[in-house]
Design a protein around this motif. Structure first.
Motif, PDB file in Angstrom:
ATOM      1  N   GLY A 104      30.374  40.503  36.126  1.00  0.00           N
ATOM      2  CA  GLY A 104      29.997  41.369  37.040  1.00  0.00           C
ATOM      3  C   GLY A 104      30.378  39.705  38.387  1.00  0.00           C
ATOM      4  N   ALA A 105      29.818  40.342  39.918  1.00  0.00           N
ATOM      5  CA  ALA A 105      30.586  39.050  40.497  1.00  0.00           C
ATOM      6  C   ALA A 105      29.599  38.273  41.422  1.00  0.00           C
ATOM      7  N   SER A 106      28.926  37.695  40.353  1.00  0.00           N
ATOM      8  CA  SER A 106      28.448  37.260  41.310  1.00  0.00           C
ATOM      9  C   SER A 106      28.484  35.107  41.066  1.00  0.00           C
ATOM     10  N   VAL A 107      29.726  34.916  39.903  1.00  0.00           N
ATOM     11  CA  VAL A 107      29.892  33.857  40.261  1.00  0.00           C
ATOM     12  C   VAL A 107      31.464  34.256  40.478  1.00  0.00           C
ATOM     13  N   PRO A 108      32.407  33.531  41.244  1.00  0.00           N
ATOM     14  CA  PRO A 108      34.545  33.990  41.131  1.00  0.00           C
ATOM     15  C   PRO A 108      34.538  34.141  40.334  1.00  0.00           C
ATOM     16  N   SER A 109      35.421  34.351  39.301  1.00  0.00           N
ATOM     17  CA  SER A 109      36.411  33.711  38.451  1.00  0.00           C
ATOM     18  C   SER A 109      37.304  32.647  38.616  1.00  0.00           C
ATOM     19  N   LEU A 110      37.346  32.322  38.014  1.00  0.00           N
ATOM     20  CA  LEU A 110      38.428  30.668  37.415  1.00  0.00           C
ATOM     21  C   LEU A 110      39.485  31.867  38.539  1.00  0.00           C
ATOM     22  N   TYR A 111      40.126  32.703  37.910  1.00  0.00           N
ATOM     23  CA  TYR A 111      41.477  33.263  39.427  1.00  0.00           C
ATOM     24  C   TYR A 111      41.246  33.285  40.554  1.00  0.00           C
ATOM     25  N   ALA A 112      39.825  33.911  41.463  1.00  0.00           N
ATOM     26  CA  ALA A 112      39.774  34.092  42.298  1.00  0.00           C
ATOM     27  C   ALA A 112      39.803  32.844  42.689  1.00  0.00           C
ATOM     28  N   TRP A 113      38.595  31.461  42.205  1.00  0.00           N
ATOM     29  CA  TRP A 113      38.474  30.440  43.110  1.00  0.00           C
ATOM     30  C   TRP A 113      39.413  29.899  43.248  1.00  0.00           C
ATOM     31  N   ALA A 114      40.613  29.774  42.334  1.00  0.00           N
ATOM     32  CA  ALA A 114      41.903  29.754  43.240  1.00  0.00           C
ATOM     33  C   ALA A 114      43.101  29.882  43.494  1.00  0.00           C
ATOM     34  N   GLY A 115      42.454  30.932  44.546  1.00  0.00           N
ATOM     35  CA  GLY A 115      43.194  31.424  45.581  1.00  0.00           C
ATOM     36  C   GLY A 115      44.273  32.809  44.647  1.00  0.00           C
ATOM     37  N   GLY A 116      43.772  33.767  43.385  1.00  0.00           N
ATOM     38  CA  GLY A 116      44.688  34.599  43.598  1.00  0.00           C
ATOM     39  C   GLY A 116      46.027  34.058  42.849  1.00  0.00           C
ATOM     40  N   ALA A 117      46.480  36.195  43.046  1.00  0.00           N
ATOM     41  CA  ALA A 117      47.888  35.585  42.628  1.00  0.00           C
ATOM     42  C   ALA A 117      49.003  34.537  43.304  1.00  0.00           C
ATOM     43  N   GLU A 118      48.432  34.656  44.478  1.00  0.00           N
ATOM     44  CA  GLU A 118      49.333  33.877  45.256  1.00  0.00           C
ATOM     45  C   GLU A 118      49.515  32.405  45.252  1.00  0.00           C
ATOM     46  N   ALA A 119      48.455  32.138  44.224  1.00  0.00           N
ATOM     47  CA  ALA A 119      48.734  30.425  44.036  1.00  0.00           C
ATOM     48  C   ALA A 119      49.374  30.071  42.405  1.00  0.00           C
ATOM     49  N   PHE A 120      48.660  31.537  41.536  1.00  0.00           N
ATOM     50  CA  PHE A 120      49.563  31.352  40.544  1.00  0.00           C
ATOM     51  C   PHE A 120      51.207  31.312  40.735  1.00  0.00           C
ATOM     52  N   SER A 121      51.089  32.256  41.398  1.00  0.00           N
ATOM     53  CA  SER A 121      53.322  32.004  41.604  1.00  0.00           C
ATOM     54  C   SER A 121      52.879  30.492  42.323  1.00  0.00           C
ATOM     55  N   ARG A 122      52.210  30.324  43.265  1.00  0.00           N
ATOM     56  CA  ARG A 122      53.421  29.020  43.167  1.00  0.00           C
ATOM     57  C   ARG A 122      53.223  28.072  42.976  1.00  0.00           C
ATOM     58  N   LEU A 123      51.604  27.796  41.458  1.00  0.00           N
ATOM     59  CA  LEU A 123      52.428  26.984  40.376  1.00  0.00           C
ATOM     60  C   LEU A 123      53.439  26.970  39.645  1.00  0.00           C
ATOM     61  N   THR A 124      53.430  28.011  38.932  1.00  0.00           N
ATOM     62  CA  THR A 124      54.778  28.360  38.327  1.00  0.00           C
ATOM     63  C   THR A 124      55.687  27.925  38.980  1.00  0.00           C
ATOM     64  N   THR A 125      55.832  28.133  40.348  1.00  0.00           N
ATOM     65  CA  THR A 125      57.378  28.187  40.732  1.00  0.00           C
ATOM     66  C   THR A 125      58.006  26.320  40.654  1.00  0.00           C
ATOM     67  N   ALA A 126      56.288  26.123  41.428  1.00  0.00           N
ATOM     68  CA  ALA A 126      56.442  24.550  41.235  1.00  0.00           C
ATOM     69  C   ALA A 126      56.735  23.639  39.882  1.00  0.00           C
ATOM     70  N   PHE A 127      56.599  24.073  38.848  1.00  0.00           N
ATOM     71  CA  PHE A 127      56.027  24.191  37.362  1.00  0.00           C
ATOM     72  C   PHE A 127      57.742  24.201  36.901  1.00  0.00           C
TER      73      PHE A 127
END
Length: 256
Positions: A104-127
């Motif tokens: 459920g949504a009572s605790v945010p996922s790691l994905y949401a906490w990180a900032g969603g799709a844009e955050a992971f896109s920034r991560l892999t671009t920088a990586f």
């Protein structure tokens, strides 16, 4: 494919015996904790009717329970504690988990906490910008496809609780594993990969709180060690399985 089974035992215990029942199961639980066939267990009490209890035990398999635990030296001690309450059992059955499951949504996922799709896109671009400039890792990615960073972003997003875009568009866990076959990754390369993605996480502005970074690094360690194994000459393709899902302080079950 997992063979785990969940046993549910439903009790109706007269309220005047509840204290002794709980004490007996507290003692009996020690034998469950010692059993290699037992994954976990939990005894719950009904809020609406205090006489009803449900014991949930996850076993490594039904056979391990019925022929392993029950034939072990632990079972007589376990049974001795709970024997007085066997007559109060209303149901005792094994259940297999289905694919209908989630959080459920009572605790945010790691994905949401990180900032969603844009955050992971920034991560892999920088990586991958760092990887291609690194003398130790660059040879592994000499033929890097233009969309590789984007695909890894989809993978990480799904692993950390985001939408199943990688599974839908790229083929899931088996597809990712296959990309490492015959790469012959070395431990120094794996370690450099871990270090560079942590640097990239800083550059991409991913959260720096201890809870997120410990979960993030736990997956990176787990994933890169699998990649190291599957890149070697003795690796065998794994059985078909879903993309692993990482959460706060949790990981996929130990398989041995």
């Amino acid at each position: 494919m997992t063979t785990e089974t969940v046993e549910y035992i439903r009790y109706r215990i007269p309220e005047d015996r509840s204290a002794e029942f709980l004490a007996a199961y507290t003692r009996a639980a020690g034998r469950l904790a010692e059993a290699p066939q037992c994954v976990d267990y939990e005894l719950a009490r009904c809020e609406e009717d205090f006489e009803h209890y449900v014991l949930r035990i996850t076993w490594t398999s039904t056979q391990d329970h019925m022929e392993g635990f029950r034939d072990s030296e632990l079972f007589p001690e376990f049974l001795a504690e709970i024997q007085p309450y066997v007559g109060h059992i209303e149901e005792m059955r094994h259940y297999k988990p289905t694919t209908v499951r989630g959080r459920g949504a009572s605790v945010p996922s790691l994905y949401a906490w990180a900032g969603g799709a844009e955050a992971f896109s920034r991560l892999t671009t920088a990586f991958y910008d760092r990887v291609l400039k690194d003398e130790l890792l660059a040879p592994l990615f000499a033929d890097l496809a233009p969309d590789h960073a984007e695909h890894v972003a989809l993978w990480l997003a799904e692993v950390f609780g985001g939408p199943p875009a990688y599974s839908v568009t790229q083929g899931g866990h088996g597809h990712m594993v296959a990309k490492h076959f015959a790469k012959n990754i070395t431990e120094p390369q794996r370690r450099r990969w871990v270090n560079l993605i942590q640097d990239a996480a800083d550059e991409a502005g991913l959260p720096t709180d201890a809870e997120f970074r410990s979960a993030f690094l736990a997956y990176i360690e787990w994933g890169t060690r699998l990649a190291l194994y599957f890149s070697g000459p003795e690796a065998k393709p794994p059985a078909e399985q879903p993309v692993p899902r990482w959460g706060w302080g949790v990981m996929p079950p130990y398989r041995g």
